[in-house]
Design a protein around this motif. Structure first.
Motif, PDB file in Angstrom:
ATOM      1  N   ALA A 383       0.836  -1.203   0.000  1.00  0.00           N
ATOM      2  CA  ALA A 383       0.000   0.000   0.000  1.00  0.00           C
ATOM      3  C   ALA A 383       0.871   1.254   0.000  1.00  0.00           C
ATOM      4  O   ALA A 383       0.580   2.239  -0.702  1.00  0.00           O
ATOM      5  N   TRP A 384       1.960   1.247   0.794  1.00  0.00           N
ATOM      6  CA  TRP A 384       2.889   2.381   0.776  1.00  0.00           C
ATOM      7  C   TRP A 384       3.477   2.575  -0.622  1.00  0.00           C
ATOM      8  O   TRP A 384       3.583   3.705  -1.112  1.00  0.00           O
ATOM      9  N   TYR A 385       3.854   1.486  -1.250  1.00  0.00           N
ATOM     10  CA  TYR A 385       4.466   1.568  -2.577  1.00  0.00           C
ATOM     11  C   TYR A 385       3.460   2.074  -3.617  1.00  0.00           C
ATOM     12  O   TYR A 385       3.788   2.909  -4.469  1.00  0.00           O
ATOM     13  N   GLY A 386       2.236   1.556  -3.541  1.00  0.00           N
ATOM     14  CA  GLY A 386       1.207   2.024  -4.469  1.00  0.00           C
ATOM     15  C   GLY A 386       0.900   3.507  -4.277  1.00  0.00           C
ATOM     16  O   GLY A 386       0.728   4.256  -5.251  1.00  0.00           O
ATOM     17  N   LYS A 387       0.835   3.939  -3.021  1.00  0.00           N
ATOM     18  CA  LYS A 387       0.600   5.359  -2.754  1.00  0.00           C
ATOM     19  C   LYS A 387       1.758   6.202  -3.268  1.00  0.00           C
ATOM     20  O   LYS A 387       1.552   7.285  -3.842  1.00  0.00           O
ATOM     21  N   ALA A 388       3.000   5.723  -3.080  1.00  0.00           N
ATOM     22  CA  ALA A 388       4.165   6.466  -3.570  1.00  0.00           C
ATOM     23  C   ALA A 388       4.130   6.603  -5.083  1.00  0.00           C
ATOM     24  O   ALA A 388       4.407   7.687  -5.643  1.00  0.00           O
ATOM     25  N   ASN A 389       3.767   5.527  -5.786  1.00  0.00           N
ATOM     26  CA  ASN A 389       3.674   5.597  -7.248  1.00  0.00           C
ATOM     27  C   ASN A 389       2.619   6.601  -7.688  1.00  0.00           C
ATOM     28  O   ASN A 389       2.821   7.366  -8.648  1.00  0.00           O
ATOM     29  N   LEU A 390       1.498   6.609  -6.983  1.00  0.00           N
ATOM     30  CA  LEU A 390       0.435   7.545  -7.336  1.00  0.00           C
ATOM     31  C   LEU A 390       0.860   8.989  -7.073  1.00  0.00           C
ATOM     32  O   LEU A 390       0.601   9.890  -7.891  1.00  0.00           O
ATOM     33  N   LEU A 391       1.534   9.246  -5.946  1.00  0.00           N
ATOM     34  CA  LEU A 391       2.008  10.600  -5.656  1.00  0.00           C
ATOM     35  C   LEU A 391       3.053  11.058  -6.680  1.00  0.00           C
ATOM     36  O   LEU A 391       3.076  12.231  -7.077  1.00  0.00           O
ATOM     37  N   ALA A 392       3.912  10.150  -7.105  1.00  0.00           N
ATOM     38  CA  ALA A 392       4.885  10.499  -8.150  1.00  0.00           C
ATOM     39  C   ALA A 392       4.171  10.836  -9.455  1.00  0.00           C
ATOM     40  O   ALA A 392       4.565  11.765 -10.176  1.00  0.00           O
ATOM     41  N   LYS A 393       3.106  10.106  -9.761  1.00  0.00           N
ATOM     42  CA  LYS A 393       2.325  10.399 -10.959  1.00  0.00           C
ATOM     43  C   LYS A 393       1.666  11.775 -10.875  1.00  0.00           C
ATOM     44  O   LYS A 393       1.517  12.471 -11.886  1.00  0.00           O
ATOM     45  N   LEU A 394       1.297  12.182  -9.666  1.00  0.00           N
ATOM     46  CA  LEU A 394       0.685  13.500  -9.443  1.00  0.00           C
ATOM     47  C   LEU A 394       1.732  14.596  -9.252  1.00  0.00           C
ATOM     48  O   LEU A 394       1.378  15.719  -8.878  1.00  0.00           O
ATOM     49  N   HIS A 395       3.026  14.286  -9.454  1.00  0.00           N
ATOM     50  CA  HIS A 395       4.148  15.240  -9.337  1.00  0.00           C
ATOM     51  C   HIS A 395       4.336  15.757  -7.909  1.00  0.00           C
ATOM     52  O   HIS A 395       4.906  16.835  -7.714  1.00  0.00           O
ATOM     53  N   LYS A 396       3.904  14.986  -6.951  1.00  0.00           N
ATOM     54  CA  LYS A 396       4.160  15.304  -5.550  1.00  0.00           C
ATOM     55  C   LYS A 396       5.384  14.499  -5.106  1.00  0.00           C
ATOM     56  O   LYS A 396       5.289  13.525  -4.359  1.00  0.00           O
ATOM     57  N   TYR A 397       6.550  14.965  -5.592  1.00  0.00           N
ATOM     58  CA  TYR A 397       7.755  14.145  -5.496  1.00  0.00           C
ATOM     59  C   TYR A 397       8.237  13.970  -4.055  1.00  0.00           C
ATOM     60  O   TYR A 397       8.642  12.869  -3.658  1.00  0.00           O
ATOM     61  N   GLU A 398       8.225  15.026  -3.287  1.00  0.00           N
ATOM     62  CA  GLU A 398       8.742  14.922  -1.918  1.00  0.00           C
ATOM     63  C   GLU A 398       7.879  13.988  -1.076  1.00  0.00           C
ATOM     64  O   GLU A 398       8.403  13.168  -0.296  1.00  0.00           O
ATOM     65  N   GLU A 399       6.544  14.082  -1.217  1.00  0.00           N
ATOM     66  CA  GLU A 399       5.673  13.162  -0.484  1.00  0.00           C
ATOM     67  C   GLU A 399       5.875  11.725  -0.973  1.00  0.00           C
ATOM     68  O   GLU A 399       5.845  10.768  -0.177  1.00  0.00           O
ATOM     69  N   ALA A 422      15.706   7.490  -6.369  1.00  0.00           N
ATOM     70  CA  ALA A 422      16.771   8.136  -7.136  1.00  0.00           C
ATOM     71  C   ALA A 422      16.205   8.913  -8.322  1.00  0.00           C
ATOM     72  O   ALA A 422      16.640  10.039  -8.618  1.00  0.00           O
ATOM     73  N   ALA A 423      15.219   8.337  -9.000  1.00  0.00           N
ATOM     74  CA  ALA A 423      14.620   9.029 -10.147  1.00  0.00           C
ATOM     75  C   ALA A 423      13.938  10.325  -9.720  1.00  0.00           C
ATOM     76  O   ALA A 423      14.065  11.367 -10.387  1.00  0.00           O
ATOM     77  N   LEU A 424      13.227  10.289  -8.587  1.00  0.00           N
ATOM     78  CA  LEU A 424      12.551  11.495  -8.111  1.00  0.00           C
ATOM     79  C   LEU A 424      13.556  12.548  -7.637  1.00  0.00           C
ATOM     80  O   LEU A 424      13.354  13.743  -7.837  1.00  0.00           O
ATOM     81  N   LEU A 425      14.636  12.132  -7.007  1.00  0.00           N
ATOM     82  CA  LEU A 425      15.675  13.084  -6.597  1.00  0.00           C
ATOM     83  C   LEU A 425      16.309  13.748  -7.816  1.00  0.00           C
ATOM     84  O   LEU A 425      16.672  14.931  -7.774  1.00  0.00           O
ATOM     85  N   GLY A 426      16.441  13.004  -8.893  1.00  0.00           N
ATOM     86  CA  GLY A 426      16.927  13.611 -10.130  1.00  0.00           C
ATOM     87  C   GLY A 426      15.971  14.662 -10.660  1.00  0.00           C
ATOM     88  O   GLY A 426      16.397  15.718 -11.140  1.00  0.00           O
ATOM     89  N   LYS A 427      14.662  14.403 -10.568  1.00  0.00           N
ATOM     90  CA  LYS A 427      13.683  15.401 -10.996  1.00  0.00           C
ATOM     91  C   LYS A 427      13.740  16.646 -10.112  1.00  0.00           C
ATOM     92  O   LYS A 427      13.480  17.758 -10.573  1.00  0.00           O
ATOM     93  N   LEU A 428      14.074  16.458  -8.842  1.00  0.00           N
ATOM     94  CA  LEU A 428      14.217  17.601  -7.930  1.00  0.00           C
ATOM     95  C   LEU A 428      15.597  18.246  -8.023  1.00  0.00           C
ATOM     96  O   LEU A 428      15.895  19.164  -7.247  1.00  0.00           O
ATOM     97  N   GLN A 429      16.447  17.770  -8.948  1.00  0.00           N
ATOM     98  CA  GLN A 429      17.800  18.295  -9.179  1.00  0.00           C
ATOM     99  C   GLN A 429      18.720  18.097  -7.972  1.00  0.00           C
ATOM    100  O   GLN A 429      19.673  18.839  -7.789  1.00  0.00           O
ATOM    101  N   HIS A 430      18.442  17.084  -7.191  1.00  0.00           N
ATOM    102  CA  HIS A 430      19.337  16.685  -6.101  1.00  0.00           C
ATOM    103  C   HIS A 430      20.215  15.538  -6.631  1.00  0.00           C
ATOM    104  O   HIS A 430      20.026  14.368  -6.270  1.00  0.00           O
ATOM    105  N   TYR A 431      21.156  15.909  -7.490  1.00  0.00           N
ATOM    106  CA  TYR A 431      21.861  14.901  -8.276  1.00  0.00           C
ATOM    107  C   TYR A 431      22.775  14.028  -7.417  1.00  0.00           C
ATOM    108  O   TYR A 431      22.856  12.811  -7.630  1.00  0.00           O
ATOM    109  N   GLU A 432      23.474  14.637  -6.481  1.00  0.00           N
ATOM    110  CA  GLU A 432      24.369  13.848  -5.630  1.00  0.00           C
ATOM    111  C   GLU A 432      23.584  12.813  -4.833  1.00  0.00           C
ATOM    112  O   GLU A 432      23.990  11.640  -4.714  1.00  0.00           O
TER     113      GLU A 432
END
Length: 684
Positions: A383-399, A422-432
């Motif tokens: 359920a946590w993983y499914g919610k995380a995927n949905l939030l990423a789809k809604l561009h709520k990257y930090e959540e 890692a993919a979401l951190l790249g979208k937030l430009q937190h490359y390191e």
């Protein structure tokens, strides 16, 4: 007034009377000229007004002293003593005047030696009031006023003094009356001032009261406003809560309604089926009525279970999963809702309902389902993983990252969670941080080419090009058929100035996907760096064939033709870029350069001016425009263009040098013109 003071005033009046009589016996020289004798300031003060200030009257002894000086001091119209020339007297008049003065001095001396004078003097010295009265009634010695007016005044004063002496009560009453009037006036003035003070105090009190009233009203308004804001805040919260409750009730209502409709349809089907079976039932009943042969005990009748009456919640979930896998989402969601109605605390049913709602694009309801599943079972990592995927789809990257971190606690989700983080951190430009997350994912599974590929992209963002090439090499070693990896690898080699290796990597990418515009574009650019201009033009032509509406590739192609000194072809390519984008500064400027190389300076000036209109702060455009203007001998405009270039980059010496060349040329032309005129004059 005391009796001693009255006596002193009486004696002073008698002495003044005797002095006046003796003085009149001495002859006084008449004035020589026809000028009217000056009137004494003292007499004017008495005859005009009694209230004239005493300090404006000169002391008698001062006037008496200066009367015998060569220049007599008289009172000006402004009340100040000024020097005035006295009348000129004849010799006889001077002798008579001296004689009169001598006799007057002797008389004064004799009077001063009498006991009456000494008594008056002692009284005046001891009492200021007597001294003021004495000064007031004493005659001015040597005055030139006529005896008639002076005597009348003295007589009047004597009469008043005698009356005051003879009738002391009258004098006392008179001064008491004067005192009363003065006191009354002073009291009236004091009362008036007190009234004014009272009015001011009242106004001040009123102002204070008004200020306090306004302050109270303001505080009341502020309190009311604060209460209103608090009320609105509470109402907003209540409304928000009410809306959430309404949405929840709406969702539950729709779920119940859909379940009821499904049950109705099922019941309808069952009834129709039962109706269709009525003839068979009637036949069976008829058979029962008729005699039947006895059945063996081993023969049993088969019964079929109901269509869903005995199904439990797990059965609904399994049925819904089958429908979900088949893509029948409407039927699947009904099954999951039936499971929820059967058992509301079944987290798996809420989780699967959320998955189906995502497919039906009902994201908000899906989030609510995931939250419900997590509230029932906090360690439901799916359920946590499914919610995380949905939030990423809604561009709520930090959540989404927070939910992925929660999901990573489950062993089965660790690898996928770190990859997604890692993919979401790249979208937030937190490359390191993204690179570190990819490393954590690779620590779990290092055979995924996609992670190596994405890790190489993050390394390129932080300009670690060599490490990026190594990461891409690991990716192509696992999956050599991905053109993006070869393309990105070529870009990193280009950054490292390894042009031949970059071309090889681009060729590998084109061997997989020959229709990729960006690969041909970058290949043409690298060929240009290698000065392999014909191959660069060929690569750009391939890119144009795939995407002819890109103005940048037309501009770059024109630049390569300029390198080959094919300026006409370059201008044609620049014109195509300008047609696709009229605001392309680079194309206008490059076109101006090509035209200038063809000595078409007027057209070059027009192109430079277009570039300046797009980018007014371009040093190069102003500088090259000045050069073209100088070539057609438009020197003033050329100097103005150089001045603009210098203003933009004052430290650049090129514009200064070219401007100086124009100034020198103008100076030589002027000197040559002057020399020509001089030769003409010599010949003439």
């Amino acid at each position: 007034m005391r009796v001693s003071n009255v006596a002193l005033l009486t004696l002073a009046a008698l002495a003044s009377q005797n002095l006046t009589t003796n003085t009149q016996a001495a002859p006084v020289a008449p004035p020589v000229s026809g000028v009217t004798p000056a009137v004494s300031n003292f007499v004017d003060a008495i005859n005009t007004t009694v209230s004239r200030p005493a300090e404006s009257i000169s002391a008698p002894e001062t006037i008496a002293h200066e009367q015998f000086s060569p220049r007599i001091a008289v009172k000006s119209q402004t009340g100040l003593l000024v020097a005035a020339a006295g009348p000129q007297l004849s010799a006889d008049a001077k002798i008579k005047a001296d004689t009169g003065a001598t006799s007057g001095d002797e008389l004064t001396k004799s009077l001063q030696e009498t006991w009456l004078t000494k008594l008056i003097k002692n009284g005046a010295d001891s009492n200021p009031q007597v001294r003021e009265a004495f000064d007031f009634i004493s005659p001015i010695a040597g005055s030139s006023e006529s005896g008639y007016g002076f005597n009348n005044t003295i007589n009047l004063l004597n009469i008043l003094l005698i009356l005051g002496t003879v009738f002391p009560p009258v004098t006392i009453a008179f001064f008491w009356l004067i005192r009363r009037l003065v006191v009354k006036q002073l009291v009236a003035d004091a009362n008036q001032r007190l009234q004014g003070i009272g009015v001011l105090e009242s106004e001040l009190n009123n102002s204070s009261q008004l200020t306090q009233k306004l302050r109270d009203e303001l505080e009341a308004q502020l309190s009311a406003a604060k209460q209103s804001i608090d009320f609105l805040s509470r109402e907003t919260e209540i409304s928000k809560s009410s809306v959430e409750q309404i949405e929840t009730l709406k969702s539950q209502f729709l779920m119940h309604l859909q379940v009821l409709l499904t049950e109705v349809y099922d019941k309808k089907s069952q009834i129709v089926q039962e109706i269709s079976q009525v003839p068979a039932i009637v036949a069976k009943e008829a058979v029962k009525v008729a005699p039947q042969p006895q059945l063996n005990d081993s023969q049993t009748s088969q019964t079929s279970p109901g269509d869903g009456g005995n199904l439990i919640a797990d059965d609904y979930i399994k049925q819904g999963e089958e429908l979900y896998s088949k893509g029948d989402y409407n039927e699947a969601v009904v099954c999951f809702e039936k499971a929820i109605l059967t058992n509301n605390n079944l987290d798996e049913a809420w989780y699967w309902r959320g998955n189906v709602l995502i497919k039906m694009q009902r994201e908000e309801e899906a989030l609510a389902c995931y939250d419900q599943a997590i509230s029932i079972k906090p360690d439901n990592y799916e359920a946590w993983y499914g919610k995380a995927n949905l939030l990423a789809k809604l561009h709520k990257y930090e959540e989404a990252i927070v939910c992925y971190e929660q999901a990573s606690s489950g062993e089965s989700q660790k690898y996928a969670c770190w990859h997604s983080i890692a993919a979401l951190l790249g979208k937030l430009q937190h490359y390191e941080e993204a690179i570190a997350s990819y490393d954590r994912a690779l620590a779990i599974k290092d055979t995924d080419s996609e992670i190596w590929h994405n890790r190489g992209a993050m390394l390129g963002k932080v300009q670690q090009y060599a490490q990026a090439v190594d990461s891409y090499d690991r990716a192509v070693a696992i999956n050599p058929n991905r053109y993006e990896t070869w393309y990105n690898r070529g870009n990193m080699l280009w950054k490292l100035l390894h042009y031949s290796d970059a071309i090889d990597s681009y060729d590998r990418a084109l061997g997989i996907r020959a229709d990729k515009y960006e690969v041909w574009y970058n290949k043409g650019a690298v060929f240009g760096k290698m000065q392999r201009y014909q191959e660069s033009i060929a690569a750009y032509d391939k890119a144009i064939a795939i995407k002819p509406q890109d103005f940048e590739v037309w501009h770059n192609r024109g630049a390569i033709f300029d390198k080959l000194s094919q300026h006409e072809a370059a201008i044609a390519s620049y014109d195509k870029a300008i047609t696709l984008n009229l605001e392309c500064y680079e194309a206008w400027f490059a076109k101006g350069e090509s035209l200038a190389k063809l000595h078409k300076y007027q057209e070059a000036i027009a192109a430079y001016q277009k570039a300046i209109a797009i980018k007014p702060d371009s040093y190069d455009a102003w500088h090259h425009c000045g050069t073209a203007l100088s070539a057609v001998k438009r020197y003033e405009e050329a100097m103005a263009a150089y001045d603009r270039a210098i203003a933009i980059e004052p430290e650049n010496s090129e514009a200064w040098r070219d401007r100086g060349a124009i100034v020198s040329e103008l100076k030589q032309d002027t000197e040559g013109f002057a020399a020509g005129e001089k030769d003409t004059e010599n010949l003439s």
